[in-house]
Design a protein around this motif. Sequence first.
Motif, PDB file in Angstrom:
ATOM      1  N   HIS A  38      35.543  51.342  37.991  1.00 44.67           N
ATOM      2  CA  HIS A  38      36.602  50.740  37.458  1.00 44.67           C
ATOM      3  C   HIS A  38      36.513  49.387  37.308  1.00 44.67           C
ATOM      4  CE1 HIS A  38      38.726  51.055  41.033  1.00 44.67           C
ATOM      5  NE2 HIS A  38      39.387  50.042  40.776  1.00 44.67           N
ATOM      6  N   SER A  39      37.126  48.699  36.778  1.00 46.30           N
ATOM      7  CA  SER A  39      37.813  47.289  36.704  1.00 46.30           C
ATOM      8  C   SER A  39      39.066  47.332  36.813  1.00 46.30           C
ATOM      9  CB  SER A  39      37.159  46.674  35.337  1.00 46.30           C
ATOM     10  OG  SER A  39      37.593  45.147  35.410  1.00 46.30           O
ATOM     11  N   ASP A  40      39.492  46.823  37.787  1.00 47.19           N
ATOM     12  CA  ASP A  40      40.828  46.579  37.995  1.00 47.19           C
ATOM     13  C   ASP A  40      41.808  46.212  37.028  1.00 47.19           C
ATOM     14  OD1 ASP A  40      40.681  47.542  40.698  1.00 47.19           O
ATOM     15  OD2 ASP A  40      40.477  45.897  41.563  1.00 47.19           O
ATOM     16  N   THR A  41      42.808  46.895  36.658  1.00 54.20           N
ATOM     17  CA  THR A  41      43.833  46.683  35.640  1.00 54.20           C
ATOM     18  C   THR A  41      43.154  46.326  34.199  1.00 54.20           C
ATOM     19  OG1 THR A  41      44.156  44.481  36.346  1.00 54.20           O
ATOM     20  CG2 THR A  41      45.239  45.938  37.466  1.00 54.20           C
ATOM     21  N   ALA A  42      42.064  46.604  34.041  1.00 51.33           N
ATOM     22  CA  ALA A  42      41.294  46.191  32.723  1.00 51.33           C
ATOM     23  C   ALA A  42      42.282  46.745  31.511  1.00 51.33           C
ATOM     24  CB  ALA A  42      39.941  46.869  32.297  1.00 51.33           C
ATOM     25  N   SER A  43      43.121  47.848  31.836  1.00 45.97           N
ATOM     26  CA  SER A  43      43.905  48.288  30.797  1.00 45.97           C
ATOM     27  C   SER A  43      45.239  47.457  30.542  1.00 45.97           C
ATOM     28  CB  SER A  43      44.559  49.816  31.030  1.00 45.97           C
ATOM     29  OG  SER A  43      45.002  49.820  32.222  1.00 45.97           O
ATOM     30  N   ASP A  44      45.570  46.663  31.411  1.00 50.51           N
ATOM     31  CA  ASP A  44      46.754  45.974  31.117  1.00 50.51           C
ATOM     32  C   ASP A  44      46.552  44.668  30.092  1.00 50.51           C
ATOM     33  OD1 ASP A  44      47.250  47.685  33.247  1.00 50.51           O
ATOM     34  OD2 ASP A  44      47.937  45.765  34.471  1.00 50.51           O
ATOM     35  N   THR A  45      47.908  44.441  29.445  1.00 51.73           N
ATOM     36  CA  THR A  45      48.017  43.426  28.697  1.00 51.73           C
ATOM     37  C   THR A  45      47.628  42.104  28.987  1.00 51.73           C
ATOM     38  OG1 THR A  45      49.771  44.706  27.510  1.00 51.73           O
ATOM     39  CG2 THR A  45      49.408  42.345  26.873  1.00 51.73           C
ATOM     40  N   TYR A  46      47.908  41.771  30.311  1.00 46.82           N
ATOM     41  CA  TYR A  46      47.629  40.470  30.854  1.00 46.82           C
ATOM     42  C   TYR A  46      46.675  41.062  32.176  1.00 46.82           C
ATOM     43  CZ  TYR A  46      51.730  39.014  28.168  1.00 46.82           C
ATOM     44  OH  TYR A  46      52.549  38.766  27.336  1.00 46.82           O
ATOM     45  N   LEU A  47      45.556  40.470  31.921  1.00 46.31           N
ATOM     46  CA  LEU A  47      44.168  40.738  32.643  1.00 46.31           C
ATOM     47  C   LEU A  47      44.469  40.045  34.178  1.00 46.31           C
ATOM     48  CD1 LEU A  47      41.181  40.955  30.359  1.00 46.31           C
ATOM     49  CD2 LEU A  47      42.741  42.772  31.397  1.00 46.31           C
ATOM     50  N   ASP A  48      44.228  40.839  35.126  1.00 44.10           N
ATOM     51  CA  ASP A  48      44.310  40.190  36.503  1.00 44.10           C
ATOM     52  C   ASP A  48      42.938  39.012  36.376  1.00 44.10           C
ATOM     53  OD1 ASP A  48      46.269  41.664  37.223  1.00 44.10           O
ATOM     54  OD2 ASP A  48      44.935  42.871  38.617  1.00 44.10           O
ATOM     55  N   GLY A  49      43.635  37.902  37.199  1.00 41.65           N
ATOM     56  CA  GLY A  49      42.345  36.806  37.483  1.00 41.65           C
ATOM     57  C   GLY A  49      41.703  37.081  38.767  1.00 41.65           C
ATOM     58  N   VAL A  50      42.345  37.453  39.742  1.00 43.70           N
ATOM     59  CA  VAL A  50      41.684  38.094  41.109  1.00 43.70           C
ATOM     60  C   VAL A  50      42.310  39.345  41.566  1.00 43.70           C
ATOM     61  CG1 VAL A  50      41.860  37.380  43.306  1.00 43.70           C
ATOM     62  CG2 VAL A  50      41.742  35.494  41.674  1.00 43.70           C
ATOM     63  N   ALA A  59      52.031  56.173  29.125  1.00 46.72           N
ATOM     64  CA  ALA A  59      53.317  55.756  28.254  1.00 46.72           C
ATOM     65  C   ALA A  59      53.790  54.353  28.758  1.00 46.72           C
ATOM     66  CB  ALA A  59      54.522  56.747  28.561  1.00 46.72           C
ATOM     67  N   LYS A  60      53.669  54.016  29.862  1.00 45.53           N
ATOM     68  CA  LYS A  60      54.296  52.746  30.564  1.00 45.53           C
ATOM     69  C   LYS A  60      53.257  51.618  30.017  1.00 45.53           C
ATOM     70  CE  LYS A  60      56.480  54.195  34.616  1.00 45.53           C
ATOM     71  NZ  LYS A  60      56.587  54.061  35.923  1.00 45.53           N
ATOM     72  N   ASN A  61      51.935  52.016  30.047  1.00 50.45           N
ATOM     73  CA  ASN A  61      50.950  51.033  29.648  1.00 50.45           C
ATOM     74  C   ASN A  61      49.714  51.621  28.900  1.00 50.45           C
ATOM     75  OD1 ASN A  61      48.835  48.731  29.905  1.00 50.45           O
ATOM     76  ND2 ASN A  61      48.978  48.733  32.151  1.00 50.45           N
ATOM     77  N   PRO A  62      49.849  51.528  27.401  1.00 47.79           N
ATOM     78  CA  PRO A  62      49.075  52.072  26.673  1.00 47.79           C
ATOM     79  C   PRO A  62      47.468  51.512  26.596  1.00 47.79           C
ATOM     80  CG  PRO A  62      50.560  50.825  25.587  1.00 47.79           C
ATOM     81  CD  PRO A  62      50.963  50.885  26.829  1.00 47.79           C
ATOM     82  N   GLY A  63      47.616  50.277  27.172  1.00 48.59           N
ATOM     83  CA  GLY A  63      45.994  49.686  27.137  1.00 48.59           C
ATOM     84  C   GLY A  63      46.086  48.563  25.831  1.00 48.59           C
ATOM     85  N   SER A  64      45.164  47.713  26.290  1.00 49.31           N
ATOM     86  CA  SER A  64      45.264  46.487  25.256  1.00 49.31           C
ATOM     87  C   SER A  64      43.708  46.279  24.945  1.00 49.31           C
ATOM     88  CB  SER A  64      45.890  45.219  25.896  1.00 49.31           C
ATOM     89  OG  SER A  64      45.179  44.940  27.220  1.00 49.31           O
ATOM     90  N   ALA A  65      43.595  45.690  23.692  1.00 47.34           N
ATOM     91  CA  ALA A  65      42.132  45.343  23.167  1.00 47.34           C
ATOM     92  C   ALA A  65      42.185  44.026  23.804  1.00 47.34           C
ATOM     93  CB  ALA A  65      42.255  45.426  21.616  1.00 47.34           C
ATOM     94  N   ASN A  66      40.798  43.853  24.114  1.00 44.78           N
ATOM     95  CA  ASN A  66      40.114  42.594  24.658  1.00 44.78           C
ATOM     96  C   ASN A  66      38.787  42.131  24.105  1.00 44.78           C
ATOM     97  OD1 ASN A  66      42.514  41.434  26.669  1.00 44.78           O
ATOM     98  ND2 ASN A  66      42.017  43.466  27.330  1.00 44.78           N
TER      99      ASN A  66
END
Length: 180
Positions: A106-118, A171-178
């Motif tokens: 996995h890539s940490d938090t790749a599904s979040d709207t705001y991607l992690d920098g670190v 439901a809390k985090n449907p993912g985001s297109a990047n």
Amino acid sequence: MSIALTPLSPTIGVEIRGCDLSKRLSDEDFRAVLNAYYRYSMVLIRGQQLSAEAQTAFLRRFGTPKISQRKEFHVPGVPEIGRVGNTKHPDGSPSAFLDRHGNLWHSDTASDTYLDGVTMLYCVKTPDVGGDTLFASSVNAYARLPDPLRDRIEGRQVTHNFNKHNDYLLAKNPGSANPL
């Protein structure tokens, strides 16, 4: 402090020696760590003895930490840190978030709207056998694609989500297109 850098491979990673993260790094030394991260995408700093508070203080120098949605695995009193592993509470329930079979990339938090920098991992206990953590550079992989394939996927987007293993979080985090 004298920070030394040793690249770990031709494509990703550097080992940093000569810093003690249990104490606040000077601005100059922190810039050296940050620049190494930007250049090599992954930094390894061995032999650290860090309290949860020291980990959080170091992490905050990179920016505002994102608090994990898996609150049951937070370090008590330090929500910026989530436990990852295969440990259990005395009642048999998981005490850390884990990949149940050890075969899920996995890539940490790749599904979040705001991607992690670190993303910061601090190893407390390693198994005698296995327990490998592997890293890959998607930037390097993309750069090495054949030109026709890179041209074909240029401008496309990808959506990551928690669908496979964490439907109740979807439901809390449907993912985001990047950008791919």
